[in-house]
Design an enzyme around this catalytic site. Structure first.
Site, short mmCIF file in Angstrom:
data_model
loop_
_atom_site.label_atom_id
_atom_site.label_comp_id
_atom_site.label_asym_id
_atom_site.label_seq_id
_atom_site.Cartn_x
_atom_site.Cartn_y
_atom_site.Cartn_z
N GLU A 186 103.63 58.89 -21.88
CA GLU A 186 103.12 59.28 -23.04
C GLU A 186 102.47 58.41 -23.74
O GLU A 186 103.11 57.50 -24.36
CB GLU A 186 104.05 60.18 -23.84
CG GLU A 186 104.81 61.38 -23.31
CD GLU A 186 103.95 62.67 -22.67
OE1 GLU A 186 102.74 62.44 -23.41
OE2 GLU A 186 104.23 63.48 -22.32
N GLY A 188 104.50 55.16 -25.78
CA GLY A 188 103.89 54.21 -26.60
C GLY A 188 102.79 53.85 -26.22
O GLY A 188 101.80 54.86 -25.84
N GLU A 239 91.92 53.45 -30.65
CA GLU A 239 93.01 54.48 -31.50
C GLU A 239 93.09 53.65 -32.70
O GLU A 239 93.42 52.55 -32.99
CB GLU A 239 94.08 54.45 -30.60
CG GLU A 239 95.14 55.51 -31.34
CD GLU A 239 96.52 55.50 -30.38
OE1 GLU A 239 96.80 54.24 -29.90
OE2 GLU A 239 97.06 56.56 -30.39
N ASN A 285 106.72 55.54 -34.21
CA ASN A 285 106.17 56.56 -35.04
C ASN A 285 106.88 57.91 -35.02
O ASN A 285 106.83 58.54 -36.22
CB ASN A 285 104.60 56.73 -34.68
CG ASN A 285 104.32 57.27 -33.26
OD1 ASN A 285 105.33 57.40 -32.48
ND2 ASN A 285 103.24 57.70 -33.15
N LYS A 310 115.96 52.72 -24.92
CA LYS A 310 115.38 51.42 -25.81
C LYS A 310 114.65 51.97 -26.93
O LYS A 310 113.38 52.16 -26.52
CB LYS A 310 114.91 50.60 -24.95
CG LYS A 310 114.43 49.05 -25.43
CD LYS A 310 113.23 48.95 -25.58
CE LYS A 310 112.75 47.70 -26.46
NZ LYS A 310 112.51 48.35 -28.01
N CYS A 319 100.02 60.03 -31.98
CA CYS A 319 99.04 59.86 -31.04
C CYS A 319 98.35 61.23 -30.98
O CYS A 319 97.19 60.54 -30.17
CB CYS A 319 100.11 59.76 -29.54
SG CYS A 319 101.17 61.50 -29.51
P1 NAP Z 1 104.12 50.22 -28.09
O1 NAP Z 1 104.10 48.71 -28.71
O2 NAP Z 1 103.72 50.08 -26.52
O3 NAP Z 1 106.07 50.43 -28.23
C1 NAP Z 1 106.59 51.04 -27.45
C2 NAP Z 1 107.95 51.03 -26.91
O4 NAP Z 1 107.71 49.97 -25.93
C3 NAP Z 1 108.76 50.09 -28.07
O5 NAP Z 1 110.16 50.44 -27.68
C4 NAP Z 1 108.72 48.64 -27.83
O6 NAP Z 1 109.64 47.81 -27.97
C5 NAP Z 1 108.53 48.86 -26.17
N1 NAP Z 1 107.79 47.68 -25.45
C6 NAP Z 1 106.98 46.82 -25.98
N2 NAP Z 1 106.59 45.87 -24.95
C7 NAP Z 1 107.35 46.04 -23.71
C8 NAP Z 1 107.39 45.58 -22.61
N3 NAP Z 1 106.69 44.69 -22.25
N4 NAP Z 1 108.55 46.29 -21.83
C9 NAP Z 1 109.06 47.38 -22.03
N5 NAP Z 1 108.79 47.90 -23.19
C10 NAP Z 1 108.17 47.33 -24.30
O7 NAP Z 1 103.85 51.22 -28.97
P2 NAP Z 1 104.26 51.37 -30.53
O8 NAP Z 1 103.39 50.65 -31.39
O9 NAP Z 1 105.54 51.62 -30.96
O10 NAP Z 1 103.53 53.08 -30.62
C11 NAP Z 1 102.46 53.48 -30.93
C12 NAP Z 1 101.63 54.10 -29.43
O11 NAP Z 1 102.41 54.96 -28.95
C13 NAP Z 1 100.11 54.48 -29.76
O12 NAP Z 1 99.54 54.14 -28.81
C14 NAP Z 1 100.73 56.17 -29.63
O13 NAP Z 1 99.49 56.94 -29.47
C15 NAP Z 1 101.52 56.02 -28.69
N6 NAP Z 1 102.10 57.50 -28.81
C16 NAP Z 1 102.13 58.23 -27.76
C17 NAP Z 1 102.75 59.52 -27.85
C18 NAP Z 1 102.56 60.56 -26.72
O14 NAP Z 1 103.23 61.50 -26.66
N7 NAP Z 1 101.29 60.47 -26.09
C19 NAP Z 1 103.69 59.67 -28.82
C20 NAP Z 1 103.79 58.58 -29.83
C21 NAP Z 1 103.22 57.85 -29.69
P3 NAP Z 1 109.44 46.84 -29.27
O15 NAP Z 1 109.33 47.91 -30.54
O16 NAP Z 1 110.58 46.09 -29.38
O17 NAP Z 1 108.18 45.86 -29.24
#
Ligand code: NAP
Length: 482
Positions: free
Chosen positions: A254, A232, A385, A156, A179, A288
């Site tokens: 985060e 994430g 969410e 995002n 990554k 987020c």
């Molecule tokens: P996500 O599915 O958790 O993915 C985040 C990252 O983790 C991606 O690079 C993803 O790779 C990787 N990943 C997925 N499965 C993994 C595993 N088993 N081992 C290691 N890495 C893995 O999250 P998203 O859908 O990209 O982002 C949305 C989420 O991020 C929302 O919940 C949002 O609230 C949160 N967020 C939080 C903040 C904060 O600062 N608190 C800021 C921004 C976003 P792939 O893309 O290859 O699957």
């Protein structure tokens, strides 16, 4: 349209060398607004990641000992290079992520600001001389770079989420294996292009695209990686925390949010609607810190909803590169289906669609900005969410009731409150279990302060002076026999 071909790097970076996957397999990257493939990136896995970690570990031996002034100089050049290329980087970001160009420009600018902030902050990473209990000793506290850092980022904010990790890591003297999310890899790979251009040594920044499980698994398993910083979902974050136990890594997380936005009857309602628009619909509701639940006091409920509908109706939906567009597409069809399921769930429980509620005629990943009234605590978006353009509006009677409703979630990232009552501001600062609270503002992120969540929204902070501490180890040194 601005040309971003310089930054469309269809390769991974290890030890200063751009390369493909060992298998030569690639992953297509699509533009969510058009469905067009904009390029391919390598589908790397465990073996390639282990090599990247090795390159980072080797580079750490020398980079961690470099002069602070040298690292500050490189970071300043990196900041300038980002801003010099702001238009191309923003165009690339919009192409792979979908957000409107003006938001993409803003993301590049705040990413650059993080780099500059940490270049300044490392100069103030002071140690301590502590008074010793006996005269024959001197006691020191010193700080040192933590080591190789694994940085895993979401789709995002594919540029600025990495900036918040690279800034402190590179300032502290750490080396990095990054990554990025598979949906949006190019904005991260662009950091590799710029880092090389401004002269960061080989191996200081390494970037892997491909299997999340394999790349993440290799990072988590390696004893050479001393810190993992992840942005994430809470689900993946929890899994990484579990995996970090075997090598006792430092972790910063985060994670997800479920932000309440509370409007009291004494608030400036026009200002509240303005704040609501930015906190709800920025990046099509995919941040987020986006508002998940609006709580509006009963006396001003109807007025707030009316004004929110008018403002929401004025949003312009389309391809983020087109003039005047404020709402782009959602990231993929799964996101559209998730938003649809929130609408179906709430209407089956008495929620009323005051605006929107369905896919947009632009097609595919476009969804109408939606306002749902009569929201209640049994609806899915009360606890989950949304990550999409639905404004769910709940009604409340008094402060105690709304504070406990706002806290009734496992998340604790951002909260927003509109009120003119100063006493209430301090009371809610105590009672709201959130790491970031905006009073009378719907947009509060800035580089100078710590950004981080409470409860299951995360561990640690990014930004502020706190954002550097996670990249430093502390040593206590006792000099005896003086
Ligand atoms: P996500 O599915 O958790 O993915 C985040 C990252 O983790 C991606 O690079 C993803 O790779 C990787 N990943 C997925 N499965 C993994 C595993 N088993 N081992 C290691 N890495 C893995 O999250 P998203 O859908 O990209 O982002 C949305 C989420 O991020 C929302 O919940 C949002 O609230 C949160 N967020 C939080 C903040 C904060 O600062 N608190 C800021 C921004 C976003 P792939 O893309 O290859 O699957």
């Amino acid at each position: 349209m601005t040309n971003y071909s310089k930054f469309l790097k269809e390769a991974n970076l290890t030890g200063g060398i751009w390369h493909s996957a060992d298998s030569n397999l690639n992953i297509p990257v699509t533009n969510p607004a058009t469905g067009d493939v904009i390029g391919h990136v390598p589908n790397c896995g465990t073996t390639e990641t282990e090599r990247a970690i090795q390159a980072a570990a080797t580079a750490f031996k020398t980079y961690s000992r470099t002069d602070v002034s040298y690292r500050v100089g490189l970071l300043r050049k990196l900041h300038d290079a980002l801003m010099d290329n702001q238009e191309s980087l923003a165009a690339l970001l919009t192409a792979e992520q979908g957000k409107p160009l003006f938001e993409a420009r803003g993301e590049i600018a705040i990413g650059a600001a993080y780099i500059l902030w940490f270049a300044e902050e490392i100069r103030r990473a002071k140690g301590e001389i502590v008074p010793a209990p006996t005269n024959d000793r001197r006691l020191l506290v010193t700080h040192h770079p933590v080591g190789v850092v694994g940085a895993i980022t979401p789709w995002n904010f594919p540029s600025s989420m990495l900036a918040r990790k690279l800034g402190p890591a590179l300032a502290a003297g750490c080396t990095v294996v990054a990554k990025p999310a598979t949906a949006t890899p190019y904005s991260a790979l662009a950091w590799g292009v710029l880092a090389q251009e401004v002269g960061f040594p080989a191996g200081v920044l390494n970037i892997m695209t491909g299997s999340a499980r394999e790349i993440g698994g290799a990072i988590m398993a390696s004893p050479d990686v001393r810190k993992v910083t992840f942005t994430g979902s809470t689900e993946v974050g929890k899994s990484l925390i579990r995996q970090s136990a075997d090598t006792v890594k430092k972790v910063s997380m985060e994670l997800g949010g479920n932000a309440p936005f509370i409007v009291f009857e004494d608030a400036d309602i026009d200002a509240a609607v303005e704040g609501a628009m930015v906190s709800k619909y920025r990046n099509m509701g995919q941040t987020c810190v986006c508002t998940n639940r609006f709580y509006v006091q009963e006396k001003v409920y109807d007025t707030f909803v009316e004004k929110l509908i008018v403002a929401t109706r004025a949003l312009k939906i389309g391809n983020g590169v087109d003039d005047g567009v404020t709402q782009g597409p959602l990231i993929d069809m799964a996101a559209v289906e998730k938003v649809e399921s929130f609408v179906a769930d709430s209407t089956s429980k008495g929620g009323e669609i005051a605006l929107g509620g369905k896919r947009h005629p632009k097609g595919a990943t476009f969804f109408e900005p939606t306002v749902i009234t009569n929201a209640s605590a049994d609806m899915d978006f009360a606890t989950d969410e949304i990550f999409g353009p639905i404004a769910a509006v709940f009604k409340f009677e008094n402060e105690d009731e709304v504070a406990s409703a706002a806290n009734a979630t496992e998340f604790g990232l951002a909260a927003y409150v509109y009120t003119r009552d100063v006493g209430r501001i301090f009371r809610l600062n105590d009672s709201l279990d959130y790491g970031l609270i905006g009073f009378n503002s719907g947009l509060i992120t800035t580089v100078e302060v710590p950004f981080g969540g409470l409860k299951e929204s995360g561990l640690g902070s990014e930004g502020g002076s706190q954002g550097l501490q996670d990249y430093l180890e502390t040593k206590y040194v006792c000099i005896a026999g003086i």
